[in-house]
Design a protein around this motif. Structure first.
Motif, PDB file in Angstrom:
ATOM      1  N   GLY A 143       0.799  -1.230   0.000  1.00 50.41           N
ATOM      2  CA  GLY A 143       0.000   0.000   0.000  1.00 50.41           C
ATOM      3  C   GLY A 143       0.825   1.271   0.000  1.00 50.41           C
ATOM      4  N   ASP A 144       2.137   1.154   0.263  1.00 54.73           N
ATOM      5  CA  ASP A 144       2.973   2.363   0.231  1.00 54.73           C
ATOM      6  C   ASP A 144       3.026   2.908  -1.199  1.00 54.73           C
ATOM      7  OD1 ASP A 144       3.522   1.828   2.878  1.00 54.73           O
ATOM      8  OD2 ASP A 144       5.656   1.397   2.591  1.00 54.73           O
ATOM      9  N   PHE A 145       3.075   4.217  -1.272  1.00 63.77           N
ATOM     10  CA  PHE A 145       3.210   4.910  -2.562  1.00 63.77           C
ATOM     11  C   PHE A 145       4.598   5.557  -2.571  1.00 63.77           C
ATOM     12  CE2 PHE A 145       2.577   9.274  -4.455  1.00 63.77           C
ATOM     13  CZ  PHE A 145       2.683   8.867  -5.765  1.00 63.77           C
ATOM     14  N   VAL A 146       5.399   5.204  -3.569  1.00 64.86           N
ATOM     15  CA  VAL A 146       6.794   5.665  -3.627  1.00 64.86           C
ATOM     16  C   VAL A 146       7.030   6.324  -4.979  1.00 64.86           C
ATOM     17  CG1 VAL A 146       9.219   4.934  -3.528  1.00 64.86           C
ATOM     18  CG2 VAL A 146       7.514   3.741  -2.141  1.00 64.86           C
ATOM     19  N   THR A 147       7.685   7.475  -4.976  1.00 66.77           N
ATOM     20  CA  THR A 147       7.963   8.147  -6.250  1.00 66.77           C
ATOM     21  C   THR A 147       9.447   8.044  -6.600  1.00 66.77           C
ATOM     22  OG1 THR A 147       8.451  10.296  -5.256  1.00 66.77           O
ATOM     23  CG2 THR A 147       6.153   9.842  -5.793  1.00 66.77           C
ATOM     24  N   THR A 148       9.700   8.036  -7.888  1.00 64.29           N
ATOM     25  CA  THR A 148      11.060   8.127  -8.419  1.00 64.29           C
ATOM     26  C   THR A 148      11.022   9.244  -9.457  1.00 64.29           C
ATOM     27  OG1 THR A 148      11.299   5.738  -8.153  1.00 64.29           O
ATOM     28  CG2 THR A 148      12.926   6.824  -9.503  1.00 64.29           C
ATOM     29  N   MET A 223       9.673  14.546  -0.284  1.00 66.40           N
ATOM     30  CA  MET A 223       9.123  13.340   0.347  1.00 66.40           C
ATOM     31  C   MET A 223       8.814  12.378  -0.787  1.00 66.40           C
ATOM     32  SD  MET A 223       6.192  13.021   3.181  1.00 66.40           S
ATOM     33  CE  MET A 223       5.171  11.552   3.328  1.00 66.40           C
ATOM     34  N   PHE A 224       9.414  11.200  -0.768  1.00 69.64           N
ATOM     35  CA  PHE A 224       9.164  10.288  -1.895  1.00 69.64           C
ATOM     36  C   PHE A 224       8.548   8.966  -1.473  1.00 69.64           C
ATOM     37  CE2 PHE A 224      12.707   7.413  -1.332  1.00 69.64           C
ATOM     38  CZ  PHE A 224      13.657   8.181  -0.660  1.00 69.64           C
ATOM     39  N   CYS A 225       8.272   8.815  -0.169  1.00 66.90           N
ATOM     40  CA  CYS A 225       7.523   7.634   0.274  1.00 66.90           C
ATOM     41  C   CYS A 225       6.328   8.088   1.092  1.00 66.90           C
ATOM     42  CB  CYS A 225       8.399   6.720   1.112  1.00 66.90           C
ATOM     43  SG  CYS A 225       7.470   5.302   1.737  1.00 66.90           S
ATOM     44  N   TYR A 226       5.170   7.590   0.750  1.00 63.89           N
ATOM     45  CA  TYR A 226       3.929   7.924   1.447  1.00 63.89           C
ATOM     46  C   TYR A 226       3.392   6.616   2.030  1.00 63.89           C
ATOM     47  CZ  TYR A 226       4.348  12.281  -1.188  1.00 63.89           C
ATOM     48  OH  TYR A 226       4.815  13.463  -1.714  1.00 63.89           O
ATOM     49  N   PRO A 227       3.713   6.356   3.331  1.00 64.33           N
ATOM     50  CA  PRO A 227       3.359   5.055   3.918  1.00 64.33           C
ATOM     51  C   PRO A 227       1.843   4.846   3.959  1.00 64.33           C
ATOM     52  CG  PRO A 227       4.962   6.233   5.287  1.00 64.33           C
ATOM     53  CD  PRO A 227       4.445   7.216   4.277  1.00 64.33           C
ATOM     54  N   TYR A 228       1.451   3.609   3.686  1.00 60.72           N
ATOM     55  CA  TYR A 228       0.028   3.277   3.584  1.00 60.72           C
ATOM     56  C   TYR A 228      -0.716   3.534   4.883  1.00 60.72           C
ATOM     57  CZ  TYR A 228      -4.125   0.550   2.240  1.00 60.72           C
ATOM     58  OH  TYR A 228      -5.392   0.134   1.934  1.00 60.72           O
ATOM     59  N   GLU A 229      -0.067   3.267   6.031  1.00 56.00           N
ATOM     60  CA  GLU A 229      -0.789   3.454   7.301  1.00 56.00           C
ATOM     61  C   GLU A 229      -1.220   4.909   7.454  1.00 56.00           C
ATOM     62  OE1 GLU A 229       2.507   1.839   9.307  1.00 56.00           O
ATOM     63  OE2 GLU A 229       3.300   3.769   9.981  1.00 56.00           O
ATOM     64  N   ARG A 230      -0.414   5.836   6.960  1.00 51.75           N
ATOM     65  CA  ARG A 230      -0.781   7.256   7.044  1.00 51.75           C
ATOM     66  C   ARG A 230      -1.928   7.584   6.088  1.00 51.75           C
ATOM     67  NH1 ARG A 230       4.328  11.142   7.931  1.00 51.75           N
ATOM     68  NH2 ARG A 230       5.318  10.004   9.612  1.00 51.75           N
ATOM     69  N   THR A 231      -1.874   6.992   4.897  1.00 50.63           N
ATOM     70  CA  THR A 231      -2.952   7.202   3.916  1.00 50.63           C
ATOM     71  C   THR A 231      -4.281   6.722   4.492  1.00 50.63           C
ATOM     72  OG1 THR A 231      -1.347   6.833   2.160  1.00 50.63           O
ATOM     73  CG2 THR A 231      -3.671   6.672   1.544  1.00 50.63           C
ATOM     74  N   LEU A 232      -4.236   5.510   5.065  1.00 51.18           N
ATOM     75  CA  LEU A 232      -5.468   4.941   5.633  1.00 51.18           C
ATOM     76  C   LEU A 232      -5.985   5.795   6.778  1.00 51.18           C
ATOM     77  CD1 LEU A 232      -5.179   1.054   5.941  1.00 51.18           C
ATOM     78  CD2 LEU A 232      -6.834   2.389   4.632  1.00 51.18           C
TER      79      LEU A 232
END
Ligand code: 1HN
Length: 353
Positions: A143-148, A223-232
Protein backbone atom coordinates in the motif's frame (compact mmCIF):
# COMPACT_ATOMS: atom_id res chain seq x y z
CA UNK A 1 -19.40 38.44 -69.91
CA UNK A 2 -18.25 35.81 -67.47
CA UNK A 3 -20.49 32.75 -67.78
CA UNK A 4 -19.35 31.15 -64.54
CA UNK A 5 -22.50 30.80 -62.40
CA UNK A 6 -22.48 32.48 -59.00
CA UNK A 7 -20.80 30.27 -56.40
CA UNK A 8 -23.13 27.68 -54.91
CA UNK A 9 -20.52 26.50 -52.47
CA UNK A 10 -19.87 23.48 -54.66
CA UNK A 11 -17.14 22.92 -57.18
CA UNK A 12 -17.53 20.52 -60.03
CA UNK A 13 -14.35 18.70 -59.04
CA UNK A 14 -14.89 14.98 -58.76
CA UNK A 15 -13.61 12.82 -55.92
CA UNK A 16 -11.04 11.43 -58.38
CA UNK A 17 -9.76 14.92 -59.25
CA UNK A 18 -9.40 15.72 -55.57
CA UNK A 19 -7.59 12.46 -54.86
CA UNK A 20 -5.22 13.17 -57.75
CA UNK A 21 -4.55 16.61 -56.30
CA UNK A 22 -3.87 15.11 -52.85
CA UNK A 23 -1.43 12.66 -54.39
CA UNK A 24 0.41 15.46 -56.20
CA UNK A 25 0.75 17.70 -53.14
CA UNK A 26 1.51 14.65 -50.98
CA UNK A 27 4.70 14.20 -52.93
CA UNK A 28 5.70 17.66 -51.68
CA UNK A 29 4.85 16.89 -48.02
CA UNK A 30 1.51 18.68 -48.04
CA UNK A 31 -1.94 17.44 -47.07
CA UNK A 32 -5.48 18.92 -47.15
CA UNK A 33 -6.69 19.86 -43.69
CA UNK A 34 -10.34 19.58 -44.77
CA UNK A 35 -10.04 15.78 -45.02
CA UNK A 36 -8.85 15.53 -41.41
CA UNK A 37 -10.31 18.43 -39.48
CA UNK A 38 -13.14 16.43 -37.92
CA UNK A 39 -10.73 13.83 -36.55
CA UNK A 40 -8.27 16.42 -35.26
CA UNK A 41 -10.73 18.63 -33.46
CA UNK A 42 -13.38 16.46 -31.86
CA UNK A 43 -16.27 17.74 -29.77
CA UNK A 44 -15.16 15.53 -26.89
CA UNK A 45 -12.08 13.34 -26.37
CA UNK A 46 -11.91 10.33 -28.69
CA UNK A 47 -9.32 7.88 -27.53
CA UNK A 48 -7.97 4.54 -28.71
CA UNK A 49 -7.51 3.79 -25.02
CA UNK A 50 -10.12 1.29 -23.83
CA UNK A 51 -11.43 0.44 -20.39
CA UNK A 52 -9.60 -2.69 -19.24
CA UNK A 53 -9.20 -4.84 -16.14
CA UNK A 54 -6.34 -7.11 -15.05
CA UNK A 55 -7.13 -9.72 -12.39
CA UNK A 56 -4.21 -9.93 -9.97
CA UNK A 57 -4.51 -13.71 -9.33
CA UNK A 58 -4.29 -14.30 -13.08
CA UNK A 59 -1.37 -11.92 -13.72
CA UNK A 60 0.37 -13.24 -10.58
CA UNK A 61 0.57 -16.70 -12.17
CA UNK A 62 2.34 -15.19 -15.21
CA UNK A 63 4.67 -13.28 -12.89
CA UNK A 64 5.60 -16.57 -11.22
CA UNK A 65 6.41 -17.99 -14.67
CA UNK A 66 8.46 -14.91 -15.54
CA UNK A 67 10.54 -15.31 -12.37
CA UNK A 68 11.41 -18.85 -13.56
CA UNK A 69 12.33 -17.61 -17.02
CA UNK A 70 14.54 -14.59 -16.31
CA UNK A 71 16.41 -13.09 -13.35
CA UNK A 72 16.02 -9.46 -12.30
CA UNK A 73 19.68 -9.00 -13.22
CA UNK A 74 19.22 -10.34 -16.77
CA UNK A 75 16.00 -8.40 -17.27
CA UNK A 76 17.33 -5.17 -15.69
CA UNK A 77 13.72 -4.71 -14.57
CA UNK A 78 11.52 -7.83 -14.51
CA UNK A 79 8.17 -6.36 -15.39
CA UNK A 80 5.02 -7.49 -17.17
CA UNK A 81 3.65 -4.47 -19.01
CA UNK A 82 -0.08 -3.82 -18.65
CA UNK A 83 -0.92 -3.12 -22.28
CA UNK A 84 -4.13 -1.33 -23.05
CA UNK A 85 -6.11 -3.52 -25.52
CA UNK A 86 -6.69 -0.45 -27.72
CA UNK A 87 -2.99 0.48 -27.73
CA UNK A 88 -1.25 -2.91 -28.14
CA UNK A 89 2.45 -2.85 -28.91
CA UNK A 90 2.90 0.66 -27.52
CA UNK A 91 3.68 -0.30 -23.89
CA UNK A 92 0.86 2.05 -22.94
CA UNK A 93 -1.97 1.72 -20.41
CA UNK A 94 -3.39 5.12 -21.39
CA UNK A 95 -2.39 7.34 -24.29
CA UNK A 96 0.13 9.18 -22.09
CA UNK A 97 1.09 6.63 -19.43
CA UNK A 98 2.78 3.30 -18.97
CA UNK A 99 2.03 0.74 -16.23
CA UNK A 100 3.50 -2.63 -15.33
CA UNK A 101 3.81 -5.14 -12.53
CA UNK A 102 7.39 -5.60 -11.32
CA UNK A 103 8.63 -8.58 -9.31
CA UNK A 104 11.81 -8.92 -7.32
CA UNK A 105 12.74 -12.12 -5.50
CA UNK A 106 14.69 -12.48 -2.25
CA UNK A 107 18.37 -11.71 -2.85
CA UNK A 108 17.82 -10.01 -6.21
CA UNK A 109 18.95 -6.52 -7.15
CA UNK A 110 17.61 -4.25 -9.92
CA UNK A 111 20.65 -2.09 -10.60
CA UNK A 112 20.87 1.69 -10.36
CA UNK A 113 19.95 3.91 -13.29
CA UNK A 114 18.20 7.20 -13.94
CA UNK A 115 16.08 8.60 -16.74
CA UNK A 116 13.99 11.60 -17.63
CA UNK A 117 10.82 9.51 -17.30
CA UNK A 118 9.29 9.81 -13.81
CA UNK A 119 8.11 6.66 -12.07
CA UNK A 120 5.72 5.86 -9.27
CA UNK A 121 5.28 2.59 -7.41
CA UNK A 122 2.36 1.19 -5.47
CA UNK A 123 3.39 -1.83 -3.41
CA UNK A 124 0.98 -4.75 -3.87
CA UNK A 125 2.64 -7.80 -2.35
CA UNK A 126 5.46 -8.54 0.05
CA UNK A 127 7.09 -6.62 2.81
CA UNK A 128 10.60 -5.37 3.39
CA UNK A 129 12.24 -5.05 -0.03
CA UNK A 130 13.73 -1.64 -0.67
CA UNK A 131 13.97 0.98 -3.31
CA UNK A 132 16.68 3.63 -3.07
CA UNK A 133 16.09 7.08 -4.56
CA UNK A 134 18.86 9.66 -4.79
CA UNK A 135 20.94 8.31 -1.93
CA UNK A 136 18.15 7.20 0.40
CA UNK A 137 16.67 3.79 0.98
CA UNK A 138 12.95 3.19 1.57
CA UNK A 139 11.74 -0.10 2.97
CA UNK A 140 8.50 -0.93 1.16
CA UNK A 141 5.26 -2.26 2.63
CA UNK A 142 1.96 -3.10 0.97
CA UNK A 143 0.00 0.00 0.00
CA UNK A 144 2.97 2.36 0.23
CA UNK A 145 3.21 4.91 -2.56
CA UNK A 146 6.79 5.66 -3.63
CA UNK A 147 7.96 8.15 -6.25
CA UNK A 148 11.06 8.13 -8.42
CA UNK A 149 11.04 11.61 -9.94
CA UNK A 150 12.61 12.51 -13.26
CA UNK A 151 16.40 12.04 -13.39
CA UNK A 152 16.74 10.56 -9.89
CA UNK A 153 19.05 7.55 -9.41
CA UNK A 154 17.07 4.50 -8.35
CA UNK A 155 17.72 0.84 -7.65
CA UNK A 156 15.67 -1.86 -5.98
CA UNK A 157 16.65 -4.89 -3.92
CA UNK A 158 14.98 -7.56 -1.88
CA UNK A 159 16.67 -8.46 1.40
CA UNK A 160 13.40 -9.97 2.73
CA UNK A 161 12.49 -13.65 2.45
CA UNK A 162 9.48 -13.33 0.13
CA UNK A 163 8.87 -12.07 -3.41
CA UNK A 164 7.85 -8.45 -3.71
CA UNK A 165 5.47 -7.20 -6.41
CA UNK A 166 4.52 -3.63 -7.14
CA UNK A 167 2.67 -1.58 -9.72
CA UNK A 168 4.93 0.75 -11.70
CA UNK A 169 3.48 3.86 -13.37
CA UNK A 170 5.61 5.99 -15.68
CA UNK A 171 5.10 8.96 -17.98
CA UNK A 172 6.82 7.05 -20.81
CA UNK A 173 4.40 7.99 -23.62
CA UNK A 174 4.24 11.63 -22.58
CA UNK A 175 8.04 11.89 -22.61
CA UNK A 176 8.19 10.04 -25.95
CA UNK A 177 5.62 12.40 -27.45
CA UNK A 178 7.87 15.31 -26.49
CA UNK A 179 11.05 13.51 -27.71
CA UNK A 180 12.63 14.16 -24.32
CA UNK A 181 13.95 10.74 -23.28
CA UNK A 182 17.38 10.66 -21.63
CA UNK A 183 18.83 7.81 -19.57
CA UNK A 184 22.03 6.82 -17.83
CA UNK A 185 23.26 3.61 -16.13
CA UNK A 186 25.20 3.75 -12.91
CA UNK A 187 28.56 2.04 -12.55
CA UNK A 188 27.30 0.78 -9.16
CA UNK A 189 24.57 -1.87 -8.82
CA UNK A 190 23.45 -0.30 -5.56
CA UNK A 191 23.85 3.42 -5.15
CA UNK A 192 25.79 4.82 -2.19
CA UNK A 193 23.47 5.88 0.62
CA UNK A 194 23.72 9.39 2.04
CA UNK A 195 20.92 9.45 4.60
CA UNK A 196 19.23 6.92 6.93
CA UNK A 197 16.31 4.89 5.54
CA UNK A 198 13.02 6.76 5.81
CA UNK A 199 14.65 10.16 6.45
CA UNK A 200 12.39 11.85 3.86
CA UNK A 201 9.19 10.88 5.68
CA UNK A 202 10.39 12.26 9.03
CA UNK A 203 12.03 15.34 7.56
CA UNK A 204 9.11 16.41 5.34
CA UNK A 205 6.08 14.34 6.29
CA UNK A 206 5.12 15.60 9.75
CA UNK A 207 3.70 19.01 8.86
CA UNK A 208 7.19 20.47 9.23
CA UNK A 209 9.92 21.08 6.64
CA UNK A 210 13.51 22.31 7.06
CA UNK A 211 13.27 26.09 7.21
CA UNK A 212 15.35 26.75 4.10
CA UNK A 213 14.01 23.87 1.99
CA UNK A 214 13.42 25.13 -1.56
CA UNK A 215 11.54 23.40 -4.40
CA UNK A 216 13.81 21.14 -6.45
CA UNK A 217 14.61 21.96 -10.10
CA UNK A 218 12.87 18.75 -11.22
CA UNK A 219 9.64 19.96 -9.48
CA UNK A 220 9.65 16.78 -7.37
CA UNK A 221 8.53 16.39 -3.79
CA UNK A 222 11.43 15.84 -1.37
CA UNK A 223 9.12 13.34 0.35
CA UNK A 224 9.16 10.29 -1.90
CA UNK A 225 7.52 7.63 0.27
CA UNK A 226 3.93 7.92 1.45
CA UNK A 227 3.36 5.05 3.92
CA UNK A 228 0.03 3.28 3.58
CA UNK A 229 -0.79 3.45 7.30
CA UNK A 230 -0.78 7.26 7.04
CA UNK A 231 -2.95 7.20 3.92
CA UNK A 232 -5.47 4.94 5.63
CA UNK A 233 -5.49 7.11 8.78
CA UNK A 234 -6.24 10.20 6.66
CA UNK A 235 -9.05 8.44 4.81
CA UNK A 236 -10.52 7.20 8.10
CA UNK A 237 -10.43 10.74 9.52
CA UNK A 238 -12.48 12.02 6.57
CA UNK A 239 -14.87 9.12 6.94
CA UNK A 240 -15.38 9.81 10.65
CA UNK A 241 -16.16 13.50 10.09
CA UNK A 242 -17.82 13.95 6.69
CA UNK A 243 -20.35 12.42 4.37
CA UNK A 244 -18.86 10.79 1.26
CA UNK A 245 -18.85 12.88 -1.93
CA UNK A 246 -21.58 11.38 -4.17
CA UNK A 247 -19.21 11.13 -7.18
CA UNK A 248 -15.91 10.39 -5.47
CA UNK A 249 -16.53 8.85 -2.06
CA UNK A 250 -13.67 9.99 0.19
CA UNK A 251 -10.85 11.01 -2.13
CA UNK A 252 -7.44 12.44 -1.29
CA UNK A 253 -4.54 13.51 -3.48
CA UNK A 254 -0.90 12.88 -2.61
CA UNK A 255 1.01 16.17 -2.32
CA UNK A 256 4.50 17.62 -2.24
CA UNK A 257 4.66 19.08 1.31
CA UNK A 258 6.74 22.03 0.06
CA UNK A 259 4.44 23.20 -2.70
CA UNK A 260 1.08 21.53 -2.11
CA UNK A 261 1.27 20.32 -5.70
CA UNK A 262 1.42 16.80 -7.08
CA UNK A 263 4.59 14.95 -5.92
CA UNK A 264 5.77 14.91 -9.54
CA UNK A 265 4.74 17.35 -12.28
CA UNK A 266 3.71 14.74 -14.86
CA UNK A 267 1.63 12.34 -12.78
CA UNK A 268 -0.92 12.84 -10.03
CA UNK A 269 -1.77 10.12 -7.52
CA UNK A 270 -4.88 9.71 -5.41
CA UNK A 271 -6.26 7.51 -2.62
CA UNK A 272 -9.92 6.87 -2.12
CA UNK A 273 -12.20 5.09 0.30
CA UNK A 274 -15.67 3.93 -0.69
CA UNK A 275 -17.85 2.78 2.22
CA UNK A 276 -19.43 -0.65 1.87
CA UNK A 277 -22.40 -0.40 -0.50
CA UNK A 278 -21.51 3.10 -1.74
CA UNK A 279 -22.27 3.56 -5.44
CA UNK A 280 -20.70 6.66 -7.00
CA UNK A 281 -22.83 8.86 -9.27
CA UNK A 282 -21.84 8.96 -12.98
CA UNK A 283 -18.55 10.79 -13.43
CA UNK A 284 -15.99 11.43 -16.14
CA UNK A 285 -12.85 13.50 -16.54
CA UNK A 286 -10.38 14.19 -19.33
CA UNK A 287 -7.50 12.31 -17.68
CA UNK A 288 -7.36 8.61 -18.48
CA UNK A 289 -6.87 7.01 -15.06
CA UNK A 290 -5.23 3.82 -13.79
CA UNK A 291 -6.67 2.28 -10.61
CA UNK A 292 -5.38 -0.38 -8.23
CA UNK A 293 -7.58 -1.95 -5.59
CA UNK A 294 -5.97 -2.07 -2.15
CA UNK A 295 -8.94 -3.27 -0.08
CA UNK A 296 -12.31 -4.79 -0.86
CA UNK A 297 -13.83 -4.95 -4.30
CA UNK A 298 -15.63 -2.60 -6.66
CA UNK A 299 -18.03 -3.17 -9.51
CA UNK A 300 -17.05 -0.79 -12.31
CA UNK A 301 -19.82 0.19 -14.72
CA UNK A 302 -19.18 1.98 -18.02
CA UNK A 303 -21.61 2.63 -20.89
CA UNK A 304 -20.73 -0.62 -22.64
CA UNK A 305 -19.22 -2.90 -20.03
CA UNK A 306 -19.03 -3.91 -16.41
CA UNK A 307 -16.42 -5.76 -14.38
CA UNK A 308 -15.64 -6.43 -10.74
CA UNK A 309 -12.15 -5.61 -9.47
CA UNK A 310 -10.82 -7.24 -6.29
CA UNK A 311 -7.68 -6.85 -4.18
CA UNK A 312 -4.53 -5.94 -6.17
CA UNK A 313 -6.47 -5.88 -9.46
CA UNK A 314 -5.64 -3.03 -11.82
CA UNK A 315 -8.11 -1.31 -14.13
CA UNK A 316 -8.04 1.67 -16.44
CA UNK A 317 -10.75 4.19 -17.35
CA UNK A 318 -10.12 6.17 -20.57
CA UNK A 319 -10.44 9.92 -20.89
CA UNK A 320 -14.06 11.11 -20.83
CA UNK A 321 -15.56 7.64 -20.25
CA UNK A 322 -18.50 7.94 -17.86
CA UNK A 323 -18.19 5.41 -15.08
CA UNK A 324 -19.61 4.44 -11.72
CA UNK A 325 -17.94 2.52 -8.93
CA UNK A 326 -19.98 0.36 -6.60
CA UNK A 327 -18.17 -0.83 -3.48
CA UNK A 328 -19.26 -4.36 -2.67
CA UNK A 329 -17.23 -4.35 0.55
CA UNK A 330 -15.57 -1.27 1.91
CA UNK A 331 -13.02 -0.46 -0.78
CA UNK A 332 -9.73 1.43 -0.81
CA UNK A 333 -8.44 2.43 -4.25
CA UNK A 334 -5.24 4.00 -5.46
CA UNK A 335 -5.20 5.83 -8.78
CA UNK A 336 -2.85 7.84 -10.97
CA UNK A 337 -3.19 9.93 -14.11
CA UNK A 338 -1.72 12.82 -16.11
CA UNK A 339 -4.18 15.24 -14.47
CA UNK A 340 -1.42 17.64 -13.20
CA UNK A 341 -0.18 18.06 -16.78
CA UNK A 342 -3.66 18.81 -18.06
CA UNK A 343 -4.27 21.22 -15.16
CA UNK A 344 -0.99 23.06 -15.77
CA UNK A 345 -1.99 23.46 -19.43
CA UNK A 346 -5.58 24.46 -18.54
CA UNK A 347 -6.96 21.39 -20.35
CA UNK A 348 -8.39 19.29 -17.53
CA UNK A 349 -12.18 18.94 -17.38
CA UNK A 350 -14.62 16.85 -15.42
CA UNK A 351 -18.33 16.19 -15.56
CA UNK A 352 -20.43 15.14 -12.60
CA UNK A 353 -23.93 13.95 -13.52
C1 1HN B 1 12.06 1.62 -14.94
O1 1HN B 1 13.20 2.30 -14.80
C2 1HN B 1 11.57 0.84 -13.87
O2 1HN B 1 13.28 1.50 -12.39
C3 1HN B 1 10.38 0.15 -14.04
O3 1HN B 1 11.91 0.01 -11.74
C4 1HN B 1 9.69 0.18 -15.22
C5 1HN B 1 9.44 0.99 -17.48
C6 1HN B 1 9.89 1.75 -18.52
C7 1HN B 1 11.06 2.48 -18.41
C8 1HN B 1 11.80 2.44 -17.24
C9 1HN B 1 12.32 0.79 -12.58
C10 1HN B 1 10.16 0.94 -16.29
C11 1HN B 1 11.35 1.67 -16.16
Amino acid sequence: MNDTPPSTGKTSASRAEREAFYARIGADNLAPLWEQLHNLVTKTPRSDCQAAHWSYPQVRRYIAEATDLITAEEAERRVLILENPGLRGKAAITTSLYAGLQAILPGEVARAHRHSQAALRLILEGDGAYTSVNGEKTIMHRGDFVTTPSWTWHDHGNDSDAPMVWLDGLDVQLVAMLDASFAESSTQDRQALQRPAGDNVLRYGNGLVPVDAAPAPNLASPMFCYPYERTLASLRALQAADRPDPHLGYKLRYVDPLSGRSPMPTMGAYARLLPRGHATAPYRCSAGTVFAVLEGSVAVTLDDRRFVAGPNDVFVIPSWATHQLHAQDEAVLFSFSDRPVQEALALWREQRD
